[in-house]
Design a protein around this motif. Structure first.
Motif, PDB file in Angstrom:
ATOM      1  N   GLY A 135       0.657  -1.280   0.050  1.00 36.29           N
ATOM      2  CA  GLY A 135      -0.051  -0.062  -0.009  1.00 36.29           C
ATOM      3  C   GLY A 135       0.734   1.195  -0.015  1.00 36.29           C
ATOM      4  O   GLY A 135       2.138   1.324  -0.028  1.00 36.29           O
ATOM      5  N   VAL A 136       0.063   2.436   0.024  1.00 42.85           N
ATOM      6  CA  VAL A 136       0.735   3.776  -0.239  1.00 42.85           C
ATOM      7  C   VAL A 136       1.552   4.082   1.110  1.00 42.85           C
ATOM      8  O   VAL A 136       2.720   4.659   0.861  1.00 42.85           O
ATOM      9  CB  VAL A 136      -0.296   4.810  -0.455  1.00 42.85           C
ATOM     10  CG1 VAL A 136       0.167   6.225  -0.671  1.00 42.85           C
ATOM     11  CG2 VAL A 136      -0.997   4.461  -1.834  1.00 42.85           C
ATOM     12  N   GLU A 137       0.922   4.149   2.090  1.00 44.74           N
ATOM     13  CA  GLU A 137       1.568   4.717   3.278  1.00 44.74           C
ATOM     14  C   GLU A 137       2.750   4.115   3.586  1.00 44.74           C
ATOM     15  O   GLU A 137       4.040   4.647   4.094  1.00 44.74           O
ATOM     16  CB  GLU A 137       0.792   4.621   4.812  1.00 44.74           C
ATOM     17  CG  GLU A 137       1.202   5.342   5.843  1.00 44.74           C
ATOM     18  CD  GLU A 137       0.222   5.719   6.753  1.00 44.74           C
ATOM     19  OE1 GLU A 137       0.669   5.992   7.994  1.00 44.74           O
ATOM     20  OE2 GLU A 137      -0.905   5.708   6.499  1.00 44.74           O
ATOM     21  N   LYS A 138       3.196   2.786   3.642  1.00 40.97           N
ATOM     22  CA  LYS A 138       4.332   2.048   3.885  1.00 40.97           C
ATOM     23  C   LYS A 138       5.107   2.444   3.010  1.00 40.97           C
ATOM     24  O   LYS A 138       6.618   2.441   3.035  1.00 40.97           O
ATOM     25  CB  LYS A 138       3.930   0.428   3.964  1.00 40.97           C
ATOM     26  CG  LYS A 138       5.181  -0.278   4.474  1.00 40.97           C
ATOM     27  CD  LYS A 138       4.960  -1.613   4.836  1.00 40.97           C
ATOM     28  CE  LYS A 138       5.952  -2.452   5.568  1.00 40.97           C
ATOM     29  NZ  LYS A 138       5.711  -3.961   5.729  1.00 40.97           N
ATOM     30  N   PHE A 139       4.766   2.353   1.681  1.00 43.64           N
ATOM     31  CA  PHE A 139       5.835   2.645   0.593  1.00 43.64           C
ATOM     32  C   PHE A 139       6.367   4.254   0.591  1.00 43.64           C
ATOM     33  O   PHE A 139       7.387   4.224   0.616  1.00 43.64           O
ATOM     34  CB  PHE A 139       5.283   2.467  -0.615  1.00 43.64           C
ATOM     35  CG  PHE A 139       6.012   3.243  -1.988  1.00 43.64           C
ATOM     36  CD1 PHE A 139       7.193   2.483  -2.270  1.00 43.64           C
ATOM     37  CD2 PHE A 139       5.844   4.351  -2.581  1.00 43.64           C
ATOM     38  CE1 PHE A 139       8.048   2.782  -3.428  1.00 43.64           C
ATOM     39  CE2 PHE A 139       6.762   4.860  -3.609  1.00 43.64           C
ATOM     40  CZ  PHE A 139       7.804   4.076  -3.802  1.00 43.64           C
ATOM     41  N   VAL A 140       5.336   5.273   1.052  1.00 40.68           N
ATOM     42  CA  VAL A 140       6.048   6.815   0.868  1.00 40.68           C
ATOM     43  C   VAL A 140       6.915   6.795   2.260  1.00 40.68           C
ATOM     44  O   VAL A 140       7.892   7.594   2.007  1.00 40.68           O
ATOM     45  CB  VAL A 140       4.766   7.539   0.603  1.00 40.68           C
ATOM     46  CG1 VAL A 140       4.136   7.530  -0.522  1.00 40.68           C
ATOM     47  CG2 VAL A 140       4.200   7.629   2.071  1.00 40.68           C
ATOM     48  N   THR A 141       6.704   6.187   3.088  1.00 41.54           N
ATOM     49  CA  THR A 141       7.657   6.681   4.320  1.00 41.54           C
ATOM     50  C   THR A 141       8.947   5.824   4.122  1.00 41.54           C
ATOM     51  O   THR A 141       9.735   6.445   4.926  1.00 41.54           O
ATOM     52  CB  THR A 141       6.695   5.864   5.747  1.00 41.54           C
ATOM     53  OG1 THR A 141       6.531   4.474   5.505  1.00 41.54           O
ATOM     54  CG2 THR A 141       5.505   6.649   6.230  1.00 41.54           C
ATOM     55  N   SER A 142       9.174   5.005   3.123  1.00 51.91           N
ATOM     56  CA  SER A 142      10.443   4.601   3.240  1.00 51.91           C
ATOM     57  C   SER A 142      11.013   5.162   1.816  1.00 51.91           C
ATOM     58  O   SER A 142      12.148   5.256   1.710  1.00 51.91           O
ATOM     59  CB  SER A 142      10.464   3.052   2.873  1.00 51.91           C
ATOM     60  OG  SER A 142       9.514   2.487   1.712  1.00 51.91           O
ATOM     61  N   PHE A 143      10.118   5.626   0.872  1.00 50.47           N
ATOM     62  CA  PHE A 143      10.639   5.993  -0.342  1.00 50.47           C
ATOM     63  C   PHE A 143      11.070   7.506  -0.264  1.00 50.47           C
ATOM     64  O   PHE A 143      12.129   8.063  -0.932  1.00 50.47           O
ATOM     65  CB  PHE A 143       9.388   6.241  -1.159  1.00 50.47           C
ATOM     66  CG  PHE A 143       9.619   6.910  -2.903  1.00 50.47           C
ATOM     67  CD1 PHE A 143      10.559   6.160  -3.616  1.00 50.47           C
ATOM     68  CD2 PHE A 143       9.352   8.098  -2.953  1.00 50.47           C
ATOM     69  CE1 PHE A 143      10.836   6.802  -4.885  1.00 50.47           C
ATOM     70  CE2 PHE A 143       9.573   8.621  -4.236  1.00 50.47           C
ATOM     71  CZ  PHE A 143      10.498   8.055  -5.098  1.00 50.47           C
ATOM     72  N   VAL A 144      10.416   8.528   0.623  1.00 50.66           N
ATOM     73  CA  VAL A 144      10.861   9.749   0.647  1.00 50.66           C
ATOM     74  C   VAL A 144      11.917  10.176   1.150  1.00 50.66           C
ATOM     75  O   VAL A 144      12.765  11.146   0.632  1.00 50.66           O
ATOM     76  CB  VAL A 144       9.550  10.638   1.184  1.00 50.66           C
ATOM     77  CG1 VAL A 144       9.779  12.191   1.404  1.00 50.66           C
ATOM     78  CG2 VAL A 144       8.281  10.516   0.359  1.00 50.66           C
ATOM     79  N   PRO A 145      12.285   9.835   2.323  1.00 53.45           N
ATOM     80  CA  PRO A 145      13.722  10.017   3.135  1.00 53.45           C
ATOM     81  C   PRO A 145      14.885  10.158   2.387  1.00 53.45           C
ATOM     82  O   PRO A 145      15.704  10.938   2.122  1.00 53.45           O
ATOM     83  CB  PRO A 145      13.677   9.312   4.413  1.00 53.45           C
ATOM     84  CG  PRO A 145      12.241   9.107   4.611  1.00 53.45           C
ATOM     85  CD  PRO A 145      11.923   9.086   3.357  1.00 53.45           C
ATOM     86  N   PRO A 146      15.012   8.985   1.460  1.00 60.45           N
ATOM     87  CA  PRO A 146      16.574   8.856   0.689  1.00 60.45           C
ATOM     88  C   PRO A 146      16.447   9.718  -0.408  1.00 60.45           C
ATOM     89  O   PRO A 146      17.566   9.869  -0.997  1.00 60.45           O
ATOM     90  CB  PRO A 146      16.279   7.457   0.360  1.00 60.45           C
ATOM     91  CG  PRO A 146      15.435   6.488   1.087  1.00 60.45           C
ATOM     92  CD  PRO A 146      14.368   7.710   1.527  1.00 60.45           C
ATOM     93  N   LEU A 147      15.395  10.569  -0.590  1.00 62.40           N
ATOM     94  CA  LEU A 147      15.373  11.687  -1.813  1.00 62.40           C
ATOM     95  C   LEU A 147      16.264  12.891  -1.179  1.00 62.40           C
ATOM     96  O   LEU A 147      16.873  13.637  -2.199  1.00 62.40           O
ATOM     97  CB  LEU A 147      13.996  12.070  -2.246  1.00 62.40           C
ATOM     98  CG  LEU A 147      13.087  11.133  -2.713  1.00 62.40           C
ATOM     99  CD1 LEU A 147      11.753  11.683  -2.796  1.00 62.40           C
ATOM    100  CD2 LEU A 147      13.700  10.377  -4.118  1.00 62.40           C
ATOM    101  N   PHE A 148      16.579  12.780   0.002  1.00 60.94           N
ATOM    102  CA  PHE A 148      17.373  13.740   0.570  1.00 60.94           C
ATOM    103  C   PHE A 148      18.865  13.370   0.937  1.00 60.94           C
ATOM    104  O   PHE A 148      18.844  12.133   1.394  1.00 60.94           O
ATOM    105  CB  PHE A 148      16.784  14.545   1.915  1.00 60.94           C
ATOM    106  CG  PHE A 148      15.269  15.092   1.796  1.00 60.94           C
ATOM    107  CD1 PHE A 148      15.158  16.475   1.547  1.00 60.94           C
ATOM    108  CD2 PHE A 148      14.240  14.603   1.372  1.00 60.94           C
ATOM    109  CE1 PHE A 148      14.121  17.065   1.445  1.00 60.94           C
ATOM    110  CE2 PHE A 148      12.948  14.928   1.379  1.00 60.94           C
ATOM    111  CZ  PHE A 148      12.963  16.438   1.134  1.00 60.94           C
ATOM    112  N   PRO A 149      19.789  14.211   1.005  1.00 56.87           N
ATOM    113  CA  PRO A 149      21.289  13.672   1.445  1.00 56.87           C
ATOM    114  C   PRO A 149      21.136  13.235   2.870  1.00 56.87           C
ATOM    115  O   PRO A 149      20.653  13.737   3.653  1.00 56.87           O
ATOM    116  CB  PRO A 149      22.122  14.795   1.275  1.00 56.87           C
ATOM    117  CG  PRO A 149      21.313  15.647   0.276  1.00 56.87           C
ATOM    118  CD  PRO A 149      19.890  15.359   0.456  1.00 56.87           C
TER     119      PRO A 149
END
Length: 255
Positions: A135-149
């Motif tokens: 689902g969405v919530e589990k994915f985005v919580t792991s996907f977003v932080p690595p977009l930042f150094p």
């Protein structure tokens, strides 16, 4: 009608800012506030993100560009400058291929005209499988932080949390559809080269999603190129003032 939700600020030359994957037009609030002093800034939610609906879990970038062309015409947004972040850059290039010189200028923000390589395609397939299973919530919580150094995540923790909350507004169908659309997108370097208008690329040396080597390999296709030292995939957050000035100067030069 296109069904595209958007907000706009200001008057004058239209400037369309297109968000990326797991984002909405809301990400451009600060940019739109500043740039609206000189431009008519329009920030849509792509179908499947935020408040723009999507039908089913399949869409191509070509289909998105047709939807956006209809939306532009419906809202009398003529001869726009179009700037897209990441996925938004891929969408901008598809729109450029469709509309050609009816677009005044194009900018890619941590994006690329190259297609996915084999490793990236496999990553997209894993993303689709993960989304369908978790689902969405589990994915985005792991996907977003690595977009930042990594070395700035503590400093930018509030911004990261805000980005995660915005990402949660993505639909499952939208995330699955665009993962496949990005995987299957074609090479648009020649589309870019053949465009006679101003072209901007903003790249980050620490970008894990669009490697700096890829940006450097296509920089000669752009009329303006800005490389941000120590910046990851979210330059508009990591270096807000610097990137805002780059975008503003590019837009002014395109007039």
């Amino acid at each position: 009608m296109s069904g595209i939700h958007f907000f706009e600020k200001g008057n004058g030359q239209p400037l369309v800012l297109i968000h990326g994957f797991c984002e909405t037009g809301k990400m451009w609030e600060d940019f739109s506030e500043k740039l609206s002093k000189e431009f008519r800034v329009i920030c849509p939610d792509l179908p499947g993100f935020g408040d723009s609906p999507i039908s089913g879990d399949k869409i191509s970038l070509e289909e998105v560009s047709v939807i956006l062309e209809d939306w532009l015409e419906s809202n009398r947004i003529e001869n726009p400058i179009v700037i897209g972040h990441s996925l938004g850059g891929y969408v901008s290039l598809a729109l450029l291929e469709l509309m050609g010189n009816r677009i005044k200028a194009i900018g890619l923000f941590h994006s690329t005209a190259f297609p996915d390589d084999a490793d990236k395609k496999e990553m997209r397939n894993r993303t689709i499988a993960f989304l369908k299973n978790n689902g969405v919530e589990k994915f985005v919580t792991s996907f977003v932080p690595p977009l930042f150094p990594e070395n700035r995540r503590a400093e930018l923790s509030r911004e990261i949390e805000s980005a995660i909350e915005d990402a949660k507004r993505s639909s499952l169908n939208g995330l699955v559809a665009y993962s496949a659309a990005m995987r299957d997108r074609k090479d648009r370097v020649e589309v870019l080269r053949n465009f006679s208008g101003p072209k901007l690329l903003i790249a980050g040396t620490e970008d894990g999603a669009v490697k700096i080597e890829s940006s450097r390999a296509q920089k000669d296709a752009f009329s303006s190129y800005a490389e941000l030292e120590g910046v990851g995939h979210m330059g508009m957050v990591e270096e807000r003032q610097k990137t805002l000035e780059i975008v503003r100067n590019f837009c002014i030069s395109a007039l």
